[in-house]
Write a protein that holds these residues in place. Structure first.
Motif, PDB file in Angstrom:
ATOM      1  N   PHE A  44       0.852  -1.190   0.000  1.00  0.00           N
ATOM      2  CA  PHE A  44       0.000   0.000   0.000  1.00  0.00           C
ATOM      3  C   PHE A  44       0.887   1.240   0.000  1.00  0.00           C
ATOM      4  CE2 PHE A  44      -2.510  -3.292   2.024  1.00  0.00           C
ATOM      5  CZ  PHE A  44      -3.750  -3.145   1.425  1.00  0.00           C
ATOM      6  N   SER A  45       0.436   2.290  -0.652  1.00  0.00           N
ATOM      7  CA  SER A  45       1.190   3.545  -0.648  1.00  0.00           C
ATOM      8  C   SER A  45       0.594   4.493   0.387  1.00  0.00           C
ATOM      9  CB  SER A  45       1.170   4.188  -2.039  1.00  0.00           C
ATOM     10  OG  SER A  45      -0.152   4.493  -2.400  1.00  0.00           O
ATOM     11  N   GLY A  46       1.443   5.363   0.899  1.00  0.00           N
ATOM     12  CA  GLY A  46       1.008   6.330   1.898  1.00  0.00           C
ATOM     13  C   GLY A  46       2.196   7.102   2.436  1.00  0.00           C
ATOM     14  N   ASP A  47       2.121   7.438   3.713  1.00  0.00           N
ATOM     15  CA  ASP A  47       3.164   8.231   4.366  1.00  0.00           C
ATOM     16  C   ASP A  47       3.399   7.718   5.775  1.00  0.00           C
ATOM     17  OD1 ASP A  47       3.863  10.490   2.473  1.00  0.00           O
ATOM     18  OD2 ASP A  47       1.681  10.582   2.470  1.00  0.00           O
ATOM     19  N   GLY A  58       2.969  10.590  -0.437  1.00  0.00           N
ATOM     20  CA  GLY A  58       3.148   9.204  -0.893  1.00  0.00           C
ATOM     21  C   GLY A  58       4.585   8.740  -0.849  1.00  0.00           C
ATOM     22  N   ARG A  61       5.727   3.087   1.771  1.00  0.00           N
ATOM     23  CA  ARG A  61       4.968   1.899   1.377  1.00  0.00           C
ATOM     24  C   ARG A  61       4.876   0.986   2.591  1.00  0.00           C
ATOM     25  NH1 ARG A  61       3.639   1.954  -3.411  1.00  0.00           N
ATOM     26  NH2 ARG A  61       3.177  -0.199  -3.861  1.00  0.00           N
ATOM     27  N   PHE A 119       1.020   4.670   9.723  1.00  0.00           N
ATOM     28  CA  PHE A 119       1.026   4.687   8.267  1.00  0.00           C
ATOM     29  C   PHE A 119      -0.195   5.473   7.810  1.00  0.00           C
ATOM     30  CE2 PHE A 119       0.190   2.618   4.080  1.00  0.00           C
ATOM     31  CZ  PHE A 119       1.343   3.057   3.443  1.00  0.00           C
ATOM     32  N   THR A 121      -2.713   6.820   5.266  1.00  0.00           N
ATOM     33  CA  THR A 121      -3.147   6.272   3.989  1.00  0.00           C
ATOM     34  C   THR A 121      -4.646   6.436   3.812  1.00  0.00           C
ATOM     35  OG1 THR A 121      -3.136   4.270   2.624  1.00  0.00           O
ATOM     36  CG2 THR A 121      -3.435   3.965   4.982  1.00  0.00           C
ATOM     37  N   ASN A 122      -5.077   6.328   2.590  1.00  0.00           N
ATOM     38  CA  ASN A 122      -6.505   6.288   2.298  1.00  0.00           C
ATOM     39  C   ASN A 122      -7.023   4.852   2.274  1.00  0.00           C
ATOM     40  OD1 ASN A 122      -6.731   9.107   1.995  1.00  0.00           O
ATOM     41  ND2 ASN A 122      -5.935   8.962  -0.081  1.00  0.00           N
ATOM     42  N   SER A 124      -6.836   2.580   4.899  1.00  0.00           N
ATOM     43  CA  SER A 124      -6.730   2.054   6.262  1.00  0.00           C
ATOM     44  C   SER A 124      -7.624   0.828   6.488  1.00  0.00           C
ATOM     45  CB  SER A 124      -7.050   3.146   7.287  1.00  0.00           C
ATOM     46  OG  SER A 124      -8.332   3.690   7.063  1.00  0.00           O
TER      47      SER A 124
END
Length: 158
Positions: A44-47, A58, A61, A119, A121-122, A124
């Protein structure tokens, strides 16, 4: 001319010092266990959200392997984002948290350790489903926190 050169040198030193401090602070959020073991199953991508760093754009990962998960920076941001790894059986809980004016983060805690890592992310809910399938306890109630320090002050889970 000399003043311009001195100004450029001072500015360059300030930038180098800032980057050095950033790298050291974010490294303190890291945790390495020797993963991966097995194949990469999902990503998953995110921060990242931790005591010393919050990224946006972004830069991170979250990767799921056969026996554990790894949060790390993408290729261009590996020096910005700490690498954090845990086996699924080490995780005490995966819970949802939100800072003011922020996206929802999945906060991962390891048994017997204070703190953890978040993390942003959209995805979750998808991440919580992935962790639940791997027998990690999940908490879907969103905890509103004011600062990252609040997440570390909550203490270790057993």
């Amino acid at each position: 001319m000399l003043v311009v050169v001195l100004l450029v040198v001072v500015l360059a030193l300030a930038v180098i010092a800032g980057i050095t401090v950033w790298i050291r602070r974010t490294a303190s959020c890291g945790r390495r266990t020797g993963l991966p073991s097995g194949d990469l199953r999902r990503s998953f991508s995110g921060d990242v959200l931790c005591r010393s760093a919050i990224t946006s754009g972004g830069f991170a990962r979250l990767e799921f392997f056969d026996d554990g998960a790894r949060l790390r920076g993408i290729a261009v941001s590996r020096w910005l984002v700490p690498t954090w790894e845990a086996r699924y059986d080490e995780l005490a809980v995966a819970e949802l948290v939100r800072l003011p004016f922020s996206r929802i983060a999945v906060w991962l805690r390891v048994r017997g350790e204070s703190g953890g890592i978040g993390f942003l992310t959209n995805f979750s809910q998808d991440i919580l489903r992935e962790l639940a399938v791997r027998d990690v306890p999940v908490n879907r109630v969103i905890a509103e926190v004011r600062t990252t320090a609040d997440l570390y002050a909550r203490g270790p889970h057993s």
